[in-house]
Design a protein around this motif. Sequence first.
Motif, PDB file in Angstrom:
ATOM      1  N   ASN A  84       0.767  -0.973  -0.032  1.00  0.00           N
ATOM      2  CA  ASN A  84       0.030  -0.070  -0.068  1.00  0.00           C
ATOM      3  C   ASN A  84       0.797   1.144  -0.149  1.00  0.00           C
ATOM      4  N   LEU A  85       0.249   2.166   0.158  1.00  0.00           N
ATOM      5  CA  LEU A  85       1.107   3.604   0.230  1.00  0.00           C
ATOM      6  C   LEU A  85       1.086   4.343   1.736  1.00  0.00           C
ATOM      7  N   LEU A  86       1.016   3.226   2.601  1.00  0.00           N
ATOM      8  CA  LEU A  86       0.912   3.663   4.173  1.00  0.00           C
ATOM      9  C   LEU A  86       2.047   4.577   4.317  1.00  0.00           C
ATOM     10  N   ASP A  87       2.082   5.523   5.393  1.00  0.00           N
ATOM     11  CA  ASP A  87       3.273   6.327   6.019  1.00  0.00           C
ATOM     12  C   ASP A  87       3.073   6.515   7.242  1.00  0.00           C
ATOM     13  N   GLY A  88       4.034   7.235   7.845  1.00  0.00           N
ATOM     14  CA  GLY A  88       3.592   7.548   9.412  1.00  0.00           C
ATOM     15  C   GLY A  88       4.501   6.448  10.196  1.00  0.00           C
ATOM     16  N   GLU A  89       4.301   6.431  11.525  1.00  0.00           N
ATOM     17  CA  GLU A  89       4.966   5.370  12.283  1.00  0.00           C
ATOM     18  C   GLU A  89       3.714   4.010  12.591  1.00  0.00           C
ATOM     19  N   ILE A  90       4.401   3.046  12.983  1.00  0.00           N
ATOM     20  CA  ILE A  90       3.596   1.829  13.360  1.00  0.00           C
ATOM     21  C   ILE A  90       2.846   2.297  14.473  1.00  0.00           C
ATOM     22  N   PRO A  91       1.433   2.245  14.714  1.00  0.00           N
ATOM     23  CA  PRO A  91       0.814   2.568  15.996  1.00  0.00           C
ATOM     24  C   PRO A  91       1.088   1.460  17.129  1.00  0.00           C
ATOM     25  N   ALA A  92       1.453   2.366  18.261  1.00  0.00           N
ATOM     26  CA  ALA A  92       1.867   1.281  19.451  1.00  0.00           C
ATOM     27  C   ALA A  92       0.443   0.625  20.100  1.00  0.00           C
ATOM     28  N   GLN A  93      -0.627   1.077  19.510  1.00  0.00           N
ATOM     29  CA  GLN A  93      -1.870   0.555  20.114  1.00  0.00           C
ATOM     30  C   GLN A  93      -2.193  -0.944  19.426  1.00  0.00           C
ATOM     31  N   LEU A  94      -1.324  -1.279  18.281  1.00  0.00           N
ATOM     32  CA  LEU A  94      -1.425  -2.644  18.056  1.00  0.00           C
ATOM     33  C   LEU A  94      -1.021  -3.704  19.012  1.00  0.00           C
ATOM     34  N   ALA A  95      -0.573  -3.506  20.328  1.00  0.00           N
ATOM     35  CA  ALA A  95       0.027  -4.100  21.472  1.00  0.00           C
ATOM     36  C   ALA A  95      -1.307  -4.680  21.932  1.00  0.00           C
ATOM     37  N   SER A  96      -2.527  -3.946  21.776  1.00  0.00           N
ATOM     38  CA  SER A  96      -3.821  -4.379  22.301  1.00  0.00           C
ATOM     39  C   SER A  96      -4.486  -5.539  21.633  1.00  0.00           C
ATOM     40  N   LEU A  97      -3.740  -5.891  20.650  1.00  0.00           N
ATOM     41  CA  LEU A  97      -4.543  -7.017  19.788  1.00  0.00           C
ATOM     42  C   LEU A  97      -3.798  -8.305  20.140  1.00  0.00           C
ATOM     43  N   SER A 125       4.832  -4.834   5.196  1.00  0.00           N
ATOM     44  CA  SER A 125       5.772  -4.793   4.174  1.00  0.00           C
ATOM     45  C   SER A 125       5.462  -3.830   2.937  1.00  0.00           C
ATOM     46  N   HIS A 126       6.499  -3.378   2.203  1.00  0.00           N
ATOM     47  CA  HIS A 126       6.289  -2.546   1.003  1.00  0.00           C
ATOM     48  C   HIS A 126       5.342  -1.295   1.016  1.00  0.00           C
ATOM     49  N   ASN A 127       5.669  -0.473   2.327  1.00  0.00           N
ATOM     50  CA  ASN A 127       4.824   0.688   2.293  1.00  0.00           C
ATOM     51  C   ASN A 127       5.887   1.695   2.661  1.00  0.00           C
ATOM     52  N   GLY A 128       5.644   2.888   3.224  1.00  0.00           N
ATOM     53  CA  GLY A 128       6.518   3.910   3.517  1.00  0.00           C
ATOM     54  C   GLY A 128       6.515   4.379   4.917  1.00  0.00           C
ATOM     55  N   LEU A 129       6.345   3.266   5.865  1.00  0.00           N
ATOM     56  CA  LEU A 129       6.396   3.467   7.181  1.00  0.00           C
ATOM     57  C   LEU A 129       7.807   3.936   7.710  1.00  0.00           C
ATOM     58  N   TYR A 130       7.830   4.775   8.747  1.00  0.00           N
ATOM     59  CA  TYR A 130       9.105   5.163   9.188  1.00  0.00           C
ATOM     60  C   TYR A 130       9.184   5.369  10.750  1.00  0.00           C
TER      61      TYR A 130
END
Length: 199
Positions: free
Chosen positions: A33-46, A55-60
């Motif tokens: 996809n074309l996602l950017d920004g940071e990986i949200p820490a909220q994913l820890a609640s899953l 993978s294959h995005n623009g996350l930083y």
Amino acid sequence: MFLLNLSNNNFSQKVPKEIVRITHLSLVDLIHNLLDGEIPAQLASLLDLSNLNLSHNGLYGRIPQELESLTSLQDAVLSYNDLEGPIPNNKAFNDASLEGNKGFCRNVTGFQPCRRPSSWVKKHSMAKGCKLILITVLPIMGALVPLCAFTGALLMCGQRRRVRDVERRHDGLLSISTLDGKALYGNILNVGSIPIPTC
């Protein structure tokens, strides 16, 4: 158990934090996809999350340390983004696919941020210095070349004008000095001896 597969789309902006509202989510696939920004820490609640593919995005930025709490996570694929820094102390991340990011190096205990070798730092700073010199020198040279050409043209015009003035000044002197005095005198006498017609 729920699966969220939104791969191979053109989704942009950030990974939505609202994903965590889907309880018992076991798979999140947002590859290509074309996602950017940071990986949200909220994913820890899953807590049921076993597969994470971003993978294959623009996350930083860094991988959130909060993701260490994902004990169910078995497979993490975060390759081909712009991620860097330490990774969570979690088996899934130690075995994760992280190639194509800014700088992760594998060691015995897993991944850690790559340290740049001193030769690379030296080479990088030299390249930066050369770039700065080029940025400074090229505009100056670009201004000097037309200025020099204009000055040269003015000097050449002035030189030609001076040569013409000198030629004009000497033209009368040269023409008198090249005359044959005797021939001139003879011509004057001949003119005087021409009979003038009378009425």
